[in-house]
Scaffold this active site. Structure first.
Site, PDB file in Angstrom:
ATOM      1  N   CYS A   1      57.501  70.720  -5.000  1.00  0.00           N
ATOM      2  CA  CYS A   1      57.587  71.131  -3.592  1.00  0.00           C
ATOM      3  C   CYS A   1      58.745  72.131  -3.484  1.00  0.00           C
ATOM      4  O   CYS A   1      59.360  72.502  -4.470  1.00  0.00           O
ATOM      5  CB  CYS A   1      57.816  69.919  -2.691  1.00  0.00           C
ATOM      6  SG  CYS A   1      59.442  69.215  -2.884  1.00  0.00           S
TER       7      CYS A   1
ATOM      8  N   LYS B   1      61.764  56.633   8.060  1.00  0.00           N
ATOM      9  CA  LYS B   1      60.588  57.142   7.330  1.00  0.00           C
ATOM     10  C   LYS B   1      60.603  56.606   5.895  1.00  0.00           C
ATOM     11  O   LYS B   1      59.588  56.108   5.389  1.00  0.00           O
ATOM     12  CB  LYS B   1      60.605  58.663   7.306  1.00  0.00           C
ATOM     13  CG  LYS B   1      59.606  59.302   6.340  1.00  0.00           C
ATOM     14  CD  LYS B   1      59.625  60.812   6.388  1.00  0.00           C
ATOM     15  CE  LYS B   1      60.637  61.429   5.502  1.00  0.00           C
ATOM     16  NZ  LYS B   1      60.284  61.521   4.076  1.00  0.00           N
ATOM     17  N   ASN B   2      61.765  56.704   5.242  1.00  0.00           N
ATOM     18  CA  ASN B   2      61.823  56.405   3.810  1.00  0.00           C
ATOM     19  C   ASN B   2      61.917  54.921   3.493  1.00  0.00           C
ATOM     20  O   ASN B   2      61.949  54.539   2.322  1.00  0.00           O
ATOM     21  CB  ASN B   2      62.965  57.195   3.148  1.00  0.00           C
ATOM     22  CG  ASN B   2      62.647  58.679   3.103  1.00  0.00           C
ATOM     23  OD1 ASN B   2      61.511  59.094   3.394  1.00  0.00           O
ATOM     24  ND2 ASN B   2      63.629  59.499   2.798  1.00  0.00           N
TER      25      ASN B   2
HETATM   26  C1  EPZ Z   1      63.340  60.040  -2.243  1.00  0.00           C
HETATM   27  O1  EPZ Z   1      62.552  60.979  -2.964  1.00  0.00           O
HETATM   28  C2  EPZ Z   1      63.230  60.433  -0.782  1.00  0.00           C
HETATM   29  N1  EPZ Z   1      61.837  60.343  -0.346  1.00  0.00           N
HETATM   30  C3  EPZ Z   1      63.741  61.865  -0.588  1.00  0.00           C
HETATM   31  O2  EPZ Z   1      63.705  62.157   0.807  1.00  0.00           O
HETATM   32  C4  EPZ Z   1      65.193  61.925  -1.061  1.00  0.00           C
HETATM   33  O3  EPZ Z   1      65.661  63.245  -0.962  1.00  0.00           O
HETATM   34  C5  EPZ Z   1      65.280  61.456  -2.515  1.00  0.00           C
HETATM   35  O4  EPZ Z   1      64.710  60.125  -2.643  1.00  0.00           O
HETATM   36  C6  EPZ Z   1      66.715  61.401  -3.016  1.00  0.00           C
HETATM   37  O5  EPZ Z   1      67.469  60.560  -2.205  1.00  0.00           O
HETATM   38  C7  EPZ Z   1      61.329  59.117  -0.053  1.00  0.00           C
HETATM   39  O6  EPZ Z   1      62.002  58.100  -0.139  1.00  0.00           O
HETATM   40  C8  EPZ Z   1      59.903  59.075   0.402  1.00  0.00           C
HETATM   41  P1  EPZ Z   1      64.144  60.673  -6.552  1.00  0.00           P
HETATM   42  P2  EPZ Z   1      62.218  60.700  -4.530  1.00  0.00           P
HETATM   43  O7  EPZ Z   1      63.052  60.131  -7.396  1.00  0.00           O
HETATM   44  O8  EPZ Z   1      62.154  59.260  -4.774  1.00  0.00           O
HETATM   45  C9  EPZ Z   1      64.465  63.263 -10.496  1.00  0.00           C
HETATM   46  C10 EPZ Z   1      63.193  63.415   2.702  1.00  0.00           C
HETATM   47  O9  EPZ Z   1      63.612  64.510   3.106  1.00  0.00           O
HETATM   48  N2  EPZ Z   1      63.337  62.426 -10.977  1.00  0.00           N
HETATM   49  O10 EPZ Z   1      65.263  59.776  -6.158  1.00  0.00           O
HETATM   50  O11 EPZ Z   1      61.046  61.553  -4.874  1.00  0.00           O
HETATM   51  C11 EPZ Z   1      64.072  64.172  -9.348  1.00  0.00           C
HETATM   52  O12 EPZ Z   1      63.514  65.377  -9.811  1.00  0.00           O
HETATM   53  C12 EPZ Z   1      62.852  63.232   1.250  1.00  0.00           C
HETATM   54  O13 EPZ Z   1      63.032  62.399   3.426  1.00  0.00           O
HETATM   55  C13 EPZ Z   1      62.880  62.567 -12.285  1.00  0.00           C
HETATM   56  O14 EPZ Z   1      63.389  63.387 -13.046  1.00  0.00           O
HETATM   57  O15 EPZ Z   1      63.509  61.296  -5.239  1.00  0.00           O
HETATM   58  C14 EPZ Z   1      65.384  64.382  -8.641  1.00  0.00           C
HETATM   59  O16 EPZ Z   1      66.084  65.408  -9.296  1.00  0.00           O
HETATM   60  C15 EPZ Z   1      63.044  64.526   0.457  1.00  0.00           C
HETATM   61  N3  EPZ Z   1      61.849  61.792 -12.705  1.00  0.00           N
HETATM   62  C16 EPZ Z   1      66.125  63.050  -8.831  1.00  0.00           C
HETATM   63  O17 EPZ Z   1      65.466  62.405  -9.940  1.00  0.00           O
HETATM   64  C17 EPZ Z   1      61.228  60.864 -11.891  1.00  0.00           C
HETATM   65  O18 EPZ Z   1      60.296  60.174 -12.325  1.00  0.00           O
HETATM   66  C18 EPZ Z   1      66.065  62.111  -7.638  1.00  0.00           C
HETATM   67  O19 EPZ Z   1      64.712  61.990  -7.271  1.00  0.00           O
HETATM   68  C19 EPZ Z   1      61.712  60.743 -10.566  1.00  0.00           C
HETATM   69  C20 EPZ Z   1      62.762  61.526 -10.127  1.00  0.00           C
END
Ligand code: EPZ
Length: 427
Positions: free
Chosen positions: A116, A22-23
C-alpha cells in the site's frame, strides 16, 4: 469521489466523544469465527473498514446483525473459508481471518494482501508462525492456501514485531493442541483488548500486552459479549487538531493511559493536558515549541500518529524532527503539506520540519488513512480554503469526522465528487 472542503483559522473548542477502536474492532470481528455461538461486540465504530470486514465474514457464512451501536456475529456455520482478492485488496486487515479460519475449519484461502502507500507490508511472519503450528501453506495464484487438521502449540519468536501477526497467531493458538508461546510479540493495547475478548469466549491467555504471550489451547470457544476499547489514534488525532488550531477540547470516552507517548510529545510542544477517568482535556495556550519524535512499537510513539504530528510541526517555532522507523514510505503527506506552504526536508526516514508562521489553503490529495488526517488538520490550520481529494481513505478509519469537527467549531463540509465552485460556497 468525495472531497472535504475546509475553511481554516478556527480554533477547535468543545467536547467530542471518541468511537470504538478500528484496530481492535477488526481482529475482534474475526475472533467471531472461532466460536459456533454468537459473539456480541459493543461500541462498534461505524467505519468503512469495519463494514468491509463484516462483508467478508458474511460471505463466509457468518450471520451479522446490528442493533444500536452493537454487532452480533453468529459463525455457527462457516460455508466458505475464503477471503477473496476483491475484498482483501481494499483492506489488508482481511489477513486476520487466516488464523481463526485455520483453527476453526482446518482450512483457509486468503488472498495475499498487496502493498500500500506506506510500504510493502509483507505477511511472512503470519505464514511462518502458522507453519510453526503445523499448518501446510501454499502460495498459489495470489492466494495463501492453508490447511491443518489440528494446529499444534509451538514456541514461536517473531523476527519483527507485528501487530496483526501477533493477533493472527494469538487467535489461532486459542484452539491449538497444547501450549503456544509467542516471543517478541507486539504489545499494542489493541492486542490486550483482543485477549480480553478471547478470554471472555473461553480462551486461556497469559501475558497479552507484553513481548511474551502464552496461550493454552482449548477444544472450543463460546459466544460472549465484549465492549470494543476506545480508539487511541482517533483520540490522538483530535488532540493534535486542537493543539494545531490553538484551541481547547475535552475528549469523552477516551483512555489516557494508552496515550502516554503522544501526550508526552504534545506537552513538549507546549500543550497543557489534564486527564481523568475516560476524559482528556487539552488547552493549547502554550503550544508553539518544536519537538522531536521517533516512531516505535508500543509503548513507543505510534507510527499512526506521525503524520498528524507533522501537521502540528509545520507552524511551531524552530525545527521539529520526526523519524519513522516502522514503515519504509510513510512520508507521502510531506509533498501535500508543502503545497500548503510547509517547509520540510526529508532524508530517508527522517523529516525535518522548519516552522513557518502560517499555512495557506490549497487543493491537496489524500494518499492513505493517516496522511488524510494530517491534511485535515493542516486545512484546519491554514489561512483560506483547503480542498482534500480522495477522502475515501479517511472514511476507512474515522467515524463521522466532519460532524465531530463541525461540533468543535470547524468550518468543514463534504462535497460529493465536487467542482471548483463548491469551495466558494463555504460560509
Ligand atoms: C497494524 O498494521 C495496524 N493495522 C496499522 O494501522 C499500524 O500502523 C501497524 O500495525 C503498526 O502499528 C491494524 O491493526 C489493522 P505490522 P500491521 O505487522 O499489523 C513489518 C492504520 O492506520 N512486517 O505491525 O499490518 C511491516 O512491513 C493502520 O490504522 C513484516 O516484515 O503492521 C512493518 O514494517 C496503518 N512481516 C512492521 O513489520 C510481517 O509478516 C510492522 O508491521 C508483518 C509485518
Amino acid at each position: 469521489m468525495d472531497k472535504l472542503l475546509i475553511k481554516g483559522g478556527q480554533p477547535l473548542k468543545g467536547e467530542v466523544h471518541i468511537s470504538g477502536a478500528k484496530n481492535a474492532a477488526l481482529p475482534e470481528l474475526c475472533a467471531a469465527l472461532l466460536s459456533a455461538t454468537p459473539l456480541v461486540l459493543h461500541h462498534r465504530p461505524q467505519l468503512n473498514d469495519v463494514r468491509t470486514m463484516e462483508t467478508l465474514l458474511s460471505q463466509m457464512g457468518v450471520k451479522i446483525t446490528h442493533h444500536n451501536g452493537s454487532v452480533t456475529l453468529d459463525a455457527g456455520t462457516i460455508d466458505w473459508p475464503l477471503a477473496p482478492y476483491e475484498l482483501v485488496k481494499t483492506m489488508r486487515a482481511s489477513i486476520l481471518a487466516l488464523g481463526p479460519l485455520l483453527a476453526r475449519c482446518g482450512e483457509a484461502r486468503v488472498s495475499m494482501p498487496g502493498g500500500c502507500a506506506i510500504g510493502l507490508r509483507p505477511v511472512d511472519q503470519h505464514i511462518k508462525g502458522l507453519q510453526a503450528m503445523g499448518a501446510i501453506i501454499d502460495l498459489e495464484h495470489g492466494y495463501i492456501a492453508a490447511r491443518a487438521s489440528k494446529l499444534k502449540g509451538t514456541h514461536f519468536t517473531f523476527d519483527v514485531v507485528s501487530v496483526t501477526g501477533t493477533e493472527n497467531l494469538l487467535m489461532a493458538a486459542t484452539l491449538a493442541d497444547g501450549v503456544t508461546v509467542l516471543d517478541n510479540a507486539a504489545c499494542e493495547p489493541e492486542i490486550v483488548d483482543l485477549a480480553r475478548c478471547l478470554t471472555a469466549m473461553g480462551a486461556k491467555i497469559r501475558g497479552a500486552g507484553t513481548p511474551r504471550i502464552e496461550i493454552e489451547g482449548v477444544t472450543s470457544l463460546h459466544g460472549a459479549e465484549h465492549r470494543i476499547m476506545p480508539d487511541r489514534i482517533e483520540s490522538g488525532t483530535f488532540l493534535v487538531a486542537a493543539a494545531a488550531t490553538r484551541g481547547e477540547v475535552v475528549l469523552r470516552d477516551a483512555d489516557a493511559t494508552i496515550l502516554d507517548s503522544v501526550l508526552d510529545v504534545l506537552r513538549r510542544a507546549g500543550a497543557r493536558i489534564e486527564t481523568a477517568k475516560d476524559t482528556i482535556t487539552l488547552r493549547s495556550n502554550g503550544v508553539g515549541k518544536a519537538f522531536a519524535l521517533v516512531t516505535a512499537p508500543y509503548p513507543g510513539f505510534p507510527t499512526d500518529m506521525q503524520a498528524q504530528m507533522m501537521a502540528l510541526a509545520t507552524c511551531v517555532s524552530g525545527t521539529s524532527t520526526l523519524i519513522e522507523t516502522i514503515f519504509e514510505s510513510r512520508m507521502m503527506h510531506v509533498q501535500e503539506l508543502k503545497r500548503l506552504g510547509a517547509d520540510i526536508d526529508v532524508d530517508g526516514n527522517t523529516a525535518r520540519v522548519h516552522g513557518v508562521s502560517k499555512l495557506s489553503g490549497a487543493t491537496v490529495m489524500a494518499t492513505d488513512l493517516r496522511a488524510s488526517a494530517c491534511l485535515v488538520i493542516a486545512g484546519l490550520m491554514a489561512d483560506g480554503e483547503t480542498t482534500i481529494d480522495r477522502i475515501y481513505h479517511l472514511d476507512r478509519g474515522y467515524e463521522k469526522i466532519e460532524e465531530k469537527l463541525s461540533g468543535l467549531g470547524a468550518s468543514i463540509r463534504r462535497a460529493k465528487g465536487g467542482t471548483a465552485t463548491d469551495a466558494a460556497t463555504l460560509s
